[in-house]
Design a protein around this motif. Sequence first.
Motif, PDB file in Angstrom:
ATOM      1  N   VAL A  89      -2.028 -13.987  15.509  1.00 42.89           N
ATOM      2  CA  VAL A  89      -3.282 -13.391  15.069  1.00 42.89           C
ATOM      3  C   VAL A  89      -2.972 -12.394  13.959  1.00 42.89           C
ATOM      4  CG1 VAL A  89      -3.192 -11.538  16.772  1.00 42.89           C
ATOM      5  CG2 VAL A  89      -5.398 -12.257  15.861  1.00 42.89           C
ATOM      6  N   VAL A  90      -3.907 -12.229  13.051  1.00 42.75           N
ATOM      7  CA  VAL A  90      -3.721 -11.340  11.912  1.00 42.75           C
ATOM      8  C   VAL A  90      -4.670 -10.153  12.054  1.00 42.75           C
ATOM      9  CG1 VAL A  90      -3.819 -11.093   9.399  1.00 42.75           C
ATOM     10  CG2 VAL A  90      -3.016 -13.247  10.425  1.00 42.75           C
ATOM     11  N   PHE A  91      -4.090  -8.940  11.983  1.00 41.28           N
ATOM     12  CA  PHE A  91      -4.868  -7.702  12.005  1.00 41.28           C
ATOM     13  C   PHE A  91      -4.818  -7.071  10.622  1.00 41.28           C
ATOM     14  CE2 PHE A  91      -3.482  -8.165  16.400  1.00 41.28           C
ATOM     15  CZ  PHE A  91      -4.618  -7.849  17.120  1.00 41.28           C
ATOM     16  N   SER A  92      -5.813  -6.238  10.345  1.00 35.02           N
ATOM     17  CA  SER A  92      -5.791  -5.431   9.117  1.00 35.02           C
ATOM     18  C   SER A  92      -5.998  -3.976   9.495  1.00 35.02           C
ATOM     19  CB  SER A  92      -6.871  -5.883   8.139  1.00 35.02           C
ATOM     20  OG  SER A  92      -8.167  -5.594   8.629  1.00 35.02           O
ATOM     21  N   ALA A  93      -5.254  -3.103   8.827  1.00 37.35           N
ATOM     22  CA  ALA A  93      -5.368  -1.659   9.054  1.00 37.35           C
ATOM     23  C   ALA A  93      -5.205  -0.953   7.723  1.00 37.35           C
ATOM     24  CB  ALA A  93      -4.331  -1.177  10.058  1.00 37.35           C
ATOM     25  N   VAL A  94      -5.889   0.178   7.591  1.00 34.31           N
ATOM     26  CA  VAL A  94      -5.869   0.930   6.339  1.00 34.31           C
ATOM     27  C   VAL A  94      -4.867   2.071   6.463  1.00 34.31           C
ATOM     28  CG1 VAL A  94      -7.249   2.277   4.701  1.00 34.31           C
ATOM     29  CG2 VAL A  94      -8.274   0.343   5.919  1.00 34.31           C
ATOM     30  N   GLN A  95      -4.104   2.295   5.409  1.00 34.55           N
ATOM     31  CA  GLN A  95      -3.138   3.386   5.389  1.00 34.55           C
ATOM     32  C   GLN A  95      -3.855   4.731   5.454  1.00 34.55           C
ATOM     33  OE1 GLN A  95      -1.073   2.473   1.738  1.00 34.55           O
ATOM     34  NE2 GLN A  95       0.669   1.596   2.835  1.00 34.55           N
ATOM     35  N   GLU A  96      -3.262   5.656   6.197  1.00 34.16           N
ATOM     36  CA  GLU A  96      -3.826   7.006   6.281  1.00 34.16           C
ATOM     37  C   GLU A  96      -3.567   7.792   5.010  1.00 34.16           C
ATOM     38  OE1 GLU A  96      -3.717  10.866   9.308  1.00 34.16           O
ATOM     39  OE2 GLU A  96      -2.344   9.186   9.580  1.00 34.16           O
ATOM     40  N   LEU A  97      -2.395   7.619   4.435  1.00 36.56           N
ATOM     41  CA  LEU A  97      -2.008   8.337   3.232  1.00 36.56           C
ATOM     42  C   LEU A  97      -2.331   7.513   1.992  1.00 36.56           C
ATOM     43  CD1 LEU A  97       1.460   9.649   4.458  1.00 36.56           C
ATOM     44  CD2 LEU A  97      -0.734  10.851   4.498  1.00 36.56           C
ATOM     45  N   PRO A  98      -2.534   8.171   0.858  1.00 36.75           N
ATOM     46  CA  PRO A  98      -2.784   7.440  -0.385  1.00 36.75           C
ATOM     47  C   PRO A  98      -1.650   6.457  -0.656  1.00 36.75           C
ATOM     48  CG  PRO A  98      -3.195   9.784  -0.673  1.00 36.75           C
ATOM     49  CD  PRO A  98      -2.561   9.612   0.675  1.00 36.75           C
ATOM     50  N   PRO A  99      -1.951   5.298  -1.253  1.00 34.69           N
ATOM     51  CA  PRO A  99      -3.223   4.884  -1.867  1.00 34.69           C
ATOM     52  C   PRO A  99      -4.218   4.287  -0.903  1.00 34.69           C
ATOM     53  CG  PRO A  99      -1.564   3.207  -2.232  1.00 34.69           C
ATOM     54  CD  PRO A  99      -0.883   4.300  -1.481  1.00 34.69           C
ATOM     55  N   THR A 146      -4.704   3.692  12.193  1.00 37.20           N
ATOM     56  CA  THR A 146      -4.239   3.509  10.822  1.00 37.20           C
ATOM     57  C   THR A 146      -3.054   2.557  10.800  1.00 37.20           C
ATOM     58  OG1 THR A 146      -2.718   5.383  10.969  1.00 37.20           O
ATOM     59  CG2 THR A 146      -4.992   5.849  10.269  1.00 37.20           C
ATOM     60  N   SER A 147      -2.687   2.136   9.604  1.00 37.53           N
ATOM     61  CA  SER A 147      -1.539   1.230   9.483  1.00 37.53           C
ATOM     62  C   SER A 147      -0.262   1.906   9.958  1.00 37.53           C
ATOM     63  CB  SER A 147      -1.399   0.757   8.026  1.00 37.53           C
ATOM     64  OG  SER A 147      -1.033   1.831   7.184  1.00 37.53           O
ATOM     65  N   GLU A 148      -0.127   3.219   9.714  1.00 34.55           N
ATOM     66  CA  GLU A 148       1.064   3.935  10.157  1.00 34.55           C
ATOM     67  C   GLU A 148       1.180   3.913  11.690  1.00 34.55           C
ATOM     68  OE1 GLU A 148      -0.116   5.712   6.199  1.00 34.55           O
ATOM     69  OE2 GLU A 148      -1.131   5.113   8.030  1.00 34.55           O
TER      70      GLU A 148
END
Length: 340
Positions: free
Chosen positions: A50-60, A109-111
């Motif tokens: 399965v594929v997940f997506s997560a957004v980084q907490e830090l820029p960018p 978050t991705s982290e």
Amino acid sequence: MDQPVPVQPSPFADRGLIGSFPPPYQSQAPSQNPPQPSRSPQFWDSGIMVVFSAVQELPPQQTILYRVSIDSLRCRSKVLDDIFGIPPSTQSQNEGTEGNPIALPTSITSEKFESFLMYLNCRGWNEFDDKVPANILNLLDISALLEADGALSYAMSKVVGLRLPAAQLLGLAWRHRAHPQVREWIEPAVMGLLNTPLRCHSADQESSIGLAYPIIAKARERIQEARLILAAIPFQLAPRDLLFPECPDELHEYCEKSWLFFWYQNITVELIHPTKPPLSYNGLVQLVQETKFENLQDGCKARTLDRMRLYGDYPTVPDIFHSAVLQIIELFNIPSSKCE
């Protein structure tokens, strides 16, 4: 034409060894419906990815995709096990692909997700470093959200070793107060807060202290009172030892005067100084040990130091400390471990 040779009967025929197989050698006819093999509930990997997506907490703040095995997640997280245990609907059958990944909530978050995957050693990753505070704190947060008990217990056992600021540690204890392991965080947190002036805390740190702020403030006030009492009433000089006549009565009077003079000129100033950090008890003992006294016999000084070392802190301070710890545990309503 030759006559057929007569067949002699076997000497074993009458013993039932030819033409018949007595139990347990009697052959059995195969069953019409043999039992089907069953899958091991512990060791059967469906191999579904399965594929997940997560957004980084830090820029960018880039969106990162993660392709992992469902089974490796389900067996470690109650939340994910419940989610993937539900049969997919027609609309969600294509979800979890690279073109249509499962978007994790913004709190994951991705982290944090990467810390969780590295801890689980998914896809052969073995880069989890438990000496890095961010890794442990990320794992702590996400394992609590996903109800991953094993990862959560591991992260909690590593928190004290991170030597976090006392206010931050107490804030974490409040956030995870439902778990008995949090009791281990209260003592170092209280110790750090009692040794740091309240004026030195930032607004964020004061917010982390939260409801425990009055307990810490009152404990600090009581400790200050104990120091002020000791500043006015010196630690008692050890009495003259009759077994060591190097300090007769006429000399011991000078020992007592020398001790009082030293105390008021040095210790009292340190204990009531308005700007210097409070003199620790270990600092007090070291100061007495390093000072060269006039008219104070070495035997009297040595016996007094021995008596001072029997205390780990200023009188009543240990009781104040333990009382503050118990009050915060009660305030947070932290449960006891099952073995207690």
